[in-house]
Design a protein around this motif. Structure first.
Motif, PDB file in Angstrom:
ATOM      1  N   LEU A  36      32.780  38.878  30.682  1.00 23.92           N
ATOM      2  CA  LEU A  36      33.431  39.955  29.925  1.00 23.92           C
ATOM      3  C   LEU A  36      34.781  40.251  30.566  1.00 23.92           C
ATOM      4  N   GLY A  37      35.861  40.065  29.793  1.00 23.23           N
ATOM      5  CA  GLY A  37      37.172  40.451  30.320  1.00 23.23           C
ATOM      6  C   GLY A  37      38.234  39.413  30.075  1.00 23.23           C
ATOM      7  N   GLY A  38      39.457  39.809  30.366  1.00 27.54           N
ATOM      8  CA  GLY A  38      40.605  38.934  30.165  1.00 27.54           C
ATOM      9  C   GLY A  38      41.174  39.088  28.769  1.00 27.54           C
ATOM     10  N   LYS A  39      42.332  38.494  28.581  1.00 26.14           N
ATOM     11  CA  LYS A  39      42.978  38.534  27.262  1.00 26.14           C
ATOM     12  C   LYS A  39      42.170  37.680  26.289  1.00 26.14           C
ATOM     13  N   PRO A  40      42.318  37.919  24.973  1.00 29.38           N
ATOM     14  CA  PRO A  40      41.537  37.130  24.009  1.00 29.38           C
ATOM     15  C   PRO A  40      41.663  35.632  24.281  1.00 29.38           C
ATOM     16  N   ASP A  71      36.460  39.240  25.232  1.00 31.25           N
ATOM     17  CA  ASP A  71      37.698  39.645  25.913  1.00 31.25           C
ATOM     18  C   ASP A  71      37.557  41.083  26.411  1.00 31.25           C
ATOM     19  N   GLY A  72      38.502  41.502  27.223  1.00 34.34           N
ATOM     20  CA  GLY A  72      38.390  42.807  27.879  1.00 34.34           C
ATOM     21  C   GLY A  72      39.176  43.909  27.193  1.00 34.34           C
ATOM     22  N   TYR A  73      39.497  43.718  25.922  1.00 34.73           N
ATOM     23  CA  TYR A  73      40.295  44.744  25.233  1.00 34.73           C
ATOM     24  C   TYR A  73      39.508  45.301  24.049  1.00 34.73           C
ATOM     25  N   PHE A  74      38.301  45.796  24.364  1.00 33.68           N
ATOM     26  CA  PHE A  74      37.389  46.322  23.346  1.00 33.68           C
ATOM     27  C   PHE A  74      37.316  47.842  23.468  1.00 33.68           C
ATOM     28  N   LEU A 106      37.750  43.406  34.135  1.00 29.19           N
ATOM     29  CA  LEU A 106      38.592  44.326  33.357  1.00 29.19           C
ATOM     30  C   LEU A 106      39.711  44.895  34.212  1.00 29.19           C
ATOM     31  N   GLY A 107      39.874  44.364  35.434  1.00 22.75           N
ATOM     32  CA  GLY A 107      40.843  44.934  36.377  1.00 22.75           C
ATOM     33  C   GLY A 107      40.239  46.174  37.020  1.00 22.75           C
ATOM     34  N   ALA A 108      40.732  46.494  38.222  1.00 20.17           N
ATOM     35  CA  ALA A 108      40.214  47.674  38.942  1.00 20.17           C
ATOM     36  C   ALA A 108      41.143  48.865  38.671  1.00 20.17           C
ATOM     37  N   PRO A 109      40.633  50.073  38.495  1.00 22.45           N
ATOM     38  CA  PRO A 109      39.231  50.450  38.601  1.00 22.45           C
ATOM     39  C   PRO A 109      38.484  50.504  37.264  1.00 22.45           C
ATOM     40  N   PHE A 122      34.969  41.671  39.024  1.00 22.66           N
ATOM     41  CA  PHE A 122      35.647  40.555  39.705  1.00 22.66           C
ATOM     42  C   PHE A 122      37.105  40.388  39.291  1.00 22.66           C
ATOM     43  N   GLY A 123      37.741  41.466  38.835  1.00 19.02           N
ATOM     44  CA  GLY A 123      39.189  41.476  38.609  1.00 19.02           C
ATOM     45  C   GLY A 123      39.720  40.289  37.846  1.00 19.02           C
ATOM     46  N   GLY A 124      40.689  39.620  38.462  1.00 19.11           N
ATOM     47  CA  GLY A 124      41.367  38.521  37.773  1.00 19.11           C
ATOM     48  C   GLY A 124      40.654  37.175  37.886  1.00 19.11           C
ATOM     49  N   SER A 125      39.384  37.163  38.310  1.00 22.24           N
ATOM     50  CA  SER A 125      38.680  35.879  38.472  1.00 22.24           C
ATOM     51  C   SER A 125      38.643  35.075  37.175  1.00 22.24           C
ATOM     52  N   VAL A 126      38.513  35.799  36.047  1.00 25.42           N
ATOM     53  CA  VAL A 126      38.422  35.095  34.759  1.00 25.42           C
ATOM     54  C   VAL A 126      39.678  34.251  34.521  1.00 25.42           C
ATOM     55  N   ASP A 127      40.826  34.756  34.973  1.00 24.09           N
ATOM     56  CA  ASP A 127      42.082  34.002  34.810  1.00 24.09           C
ATOM     57  C   ASP A 127      42.117  32.777  35.715  1.00 24.09           C
ATOM     58  N   TYR A 145      52.019  36.181  47.884  1.00 24.71           N
ATOM     59  CA  TYR A 145      52.113  35.116  46.884  1.00 24.71           C
ATOM     60  C   TYR A 145      51.990  35.732  45.486  1.00 24.71           C
ATOM     61  N   ARG A 146      51.019  36.654  45.358  1.00 28.39           N
ATOM     62  CA  ARG A 146      50.761  37.261  44.053  1.00 28.39           C
ATOM     63  C   ARG A 146      51.952  38.108  43.609  1.00 28.39           C
ATOM     64  N   LEU A 147      52.549  38.783  44.585  1.00 29.58           N
ATOM     65  CA  LEU A 147      53.717  39.622  44.274  1.00 29.58           C
ATOM     66  C   LEU A 147      54.878  38.750  43.781  1.00 29.58           C
ATOM     67  N   ARG A 181      55.845  42.483  38.604  1.00 28.54           N
ATOM     68  CA  ARG A 181      55.495  43.782  38.002  1.00 28.54           C
ATOM     69  C   ARG A 181      54.426  44.519  38.824  1.00 28.54           C
ATOM     70  N   ARG A 182      53.770  43.813  39.752  1.00 23.41           N
ATOM     71  CA  ARG A 182      52.719  44.454  40.549  1.00 23.41           C
ATOM     72  C   ARG A 182      53.273  45.305  41.682  1.00 23.41           C
ATOM     73  N   ILE A 183      54.611  45.321  41.828  1.00 29.03           N
ATOM     74  CA  ILE A 183      55.195  46.013  42.978  1.00 29.03           C
ATOM     75  C   ILE A 183      54.721  47.466  43.089  1.00 29.03           C
ATOM     76  N   GLY A 184      54.608  48.159  41.920  1.00 30.31           N
ATOM     77  CA  GLY A 184      54.177  49.565  41.937  1.00 30.31           C
ATOM     78  C   GLY A 184      52.805  49.703  42.575  1.00 30.31           C
ATOM     79  N   ARG A 185      51.853  48.868  42.097  1.00 30.37           N
ATOM     80  CA  ARG A 185      50.485  48.900  42.636  1.00 30.37           C
ATOM     81  C   ARG A 185      50.485  48.536  44.106  1.00 30.37           C
ATOM     82  N   MET A 186      51.340  47.562  44.458  1.00 37.06           N
ATOM     83  CA  MET A 186      51.298  47.050  45.830  1.00 37.06           C
ATOM     84  C   MET A 186      51.901  48.013  46.846  1.00 37.06           C
TER      85      MET A 186
HETATM   86  N1  UDP Z   1      41.929  43.253  31.770  1.00 38.13           N
HETATM   87  C1  UDP Z   1      41.062  43.442  30.726  1.00 38.13           C
HETATM   88  N2  UDP Z   1      41.056  44.642  30.076  1.00 38.13           N
HETATM   89  C2  UDP Z   1      41.885  45.660  30.452  1.00 38.13           C
HETATM   90  C3  UDP Z   1      42.763  45.469  31.538  1.00 38.13           C
HETATM   91  C4  UDP Z   1      42.758  44.238  32.199  1.00 38.13           C
HETATM   92  O1  UDP Z   1      40.307  42.551  30.378  1.00 38.13           O
HETATM   93  O2  UDP Z   1      41.821  46.711  29.820  1.00 38.13           O
HETATM   94  C5  UDP Z   1      41.917  41.961  32.457  1.00 38.13           C
HETATM   95  C6  UDP Z   1      43.246  41.258  32.541  1.00 38.13           C
HETATM   96  O3  UDP Z   1      43.498  40.567  31.332  1.00 38.13           O
HETATM   97  C7  UDP Z   1      43.004  40.306  33.688  1.00 38.13           C
HETATM   98  C8  UDP Z   1      41.974  41.040  34.542  1.00 38.13           C
HETATM   99  O4  UDP Z   1      41.556  42.163  33.788  1.00 38.13           O
HETATM  100  O5  UDP Z   1      42.383  39.144  33.215  1.00 38.13           O
HETATM  101  C9  UDP Z   1      42.482  41.492  35.882  1.00 38.13           C
HETATM  102  O6  UDP Z   1      43.605  42.284  35.731  1.00 38.13           O
HETATM  103  P1  UDP Z   1      44.536  42.658  36.952  1.00 38.13           P
HETATM  104  O7  UDP Z   1      45.110  41.414  37.524  1.00 38.13           O
HETATM  105  O8  UDP Z   1      45.482  43.710  36.518  1.00 38.13           O
HETATM  106  O9  UDP Z   1      43.487  43.332  37.935  1.00 38.13           O
HETATM  107  P2  UDP Z   1      43.027  43.109  39.446  1.00 38.13           P
HETATM  108  O10 UDP Z   1      42.345  41.786  39.557  1.00 38.13           O
HETATM  109  O11 UDP Z   1      44.251  43.184  40.291  1.00 38.13           O
HETATM  110  O12 UDP Z   1      42.099  44.243  39.641  1.00 38.13           O
END
Ligand code: UDP
Length: 251
Positions: free
Chosen positions: A111-115, A139-142, A164-167, A188-193, A215-217, A222-227
């Motif tokens: 569950l998650g990630g762009k379509p 996808d994670g945009y439901f 779905l990204g943290a938190p 698991f954050g960005g693992s799906v990508d 490396y990620r930065l 755009r992650r500079i704010g979070r970082m």
């Molecule tokens: N994501 C999602 N739904 C949301 C926001 C993010 O599915 O509402 C997905 C996003 O597409 C990416 C993943 O969550 O695949 C991780 O996002 P991000 O890199 O921002 O998060 P992190 O891994 O740093 O927590």
């Protein structure tokens, strides 16, 4: 399991192999109707928890909390309570548990990630782990939580990989864990990508030097704010150490 507190988060001090073994026990536990929960906070998320105690409570409610990143391990050393077994990267843990599910014949729901990303991840994982059963993807945009939960429960999956990204993912799992009928769920954050190949892990040299964040930065400026949470986290940790382990009042 030995717990080591780092800036308010109660991490489990275990190796990757031990973490996977815990997951195996939960996945095969007869009669388990709601999931055991895994979170993998990195330094950025721990700092968020310092600033937002309600997220800290929610993360501490998990069954397994592993340090995703050298920043958390470094902080544990600064505080004088080292996480001796080092980091357990969420992306590696989730892949190891997916491989285990393939071996045990248990289904995985992503569950998650762009379509399209979860589907691409499923295809790549099935090619890599013959016999892997992907019970479903979304996808994670439901917005329809109840619909997604019903689909996950119908799918018969044992392991739910929530990206779905943290938190957002931690909040979503905590809010719905008692409605989910899987055996194990994790954020698991960005693992799906990474699984889909739409994002790459840092080259090994960055990982070894603890510079994955850098490396990620560079890849995602755009992650500079979070970082900006990272220097706050490091200096805050040194300040806590100098105060003899006490967090400042009010976080
Ligand atoms: N994501 C999602 N739904 C949301 C926001 C993010 O599915 O509402 C997905 C996003 O597409 C990416 C993943 O969550 O695949 C991780 O996002 P991000 O890199 O921002 O998060 P992190 O891994 O740093 O927590």
């Amino acid at each position: 399991m030995e717990k080591i507190e780092v800036r308010g988060i109660n991490f489990d001090s275990l190796s990757m192999a031990e973490a996977v073994e815990c997951c195996r026990c939960w996945l095969t536990e007869p009669g388990r109707t709601n999931p055991a929960v895994i979170y993998t906070p990195n330094a950025e998320i721990v700092q968020l928890c310092v600033e937002q105690p309600e997220i800290r409570e929610l993360i501490n409610s998990a069954d397994l909390i592993v340090p995703d990143g050298s920043g958390v391990v470094l902080a544990s050393r600064i505080l004088g309570r080292p996480l001796k077994k080092g980091k357990v990267a969420g992306v590696e843990l989730s892949e190891n548990v997916i491989a285990l599910c393939a071996k045990l014949g248990l289904g995985v729901y992503i569950l998650g990630g762009k379509p399209g990303v979860a589907d691409a991840a499923a295809e790549k994982l099935k090619a890599k782990y013959p016999g892997l059963v992907i019970s479903g993807t979304h996808d994670g945009y439901f917005t329809d939580d109840a619909g997604i939960i019903a689909e996950i429960n119908r799918s018969g999956a044992a392991f739910l990989v929530v990206c779905l990204g943290a938190p957002r993912q931690e909040k979503w799992i905590a809010a719905h864990r008692h409605e989910l009928n899987v055996k194990l769920a994790g954020g698991f954050g960005g693992s799906v990508d990474i699984f889909a190949g739409t994002a790459k892990r840092a080259p090994k040299i960055f990982v070894r030097l603890g510079l994955e964040w850098f490396y990620r930065l560079c890849r995602e400026p755009r992650r500079i704010g979070r970082m900006m949470k990272l220097p706050k986290f490091v200096f805050g940790t040194i300040a806590v150490r100098m105060r003899g382990g006490r967090e400042p009042a009010g976080g």
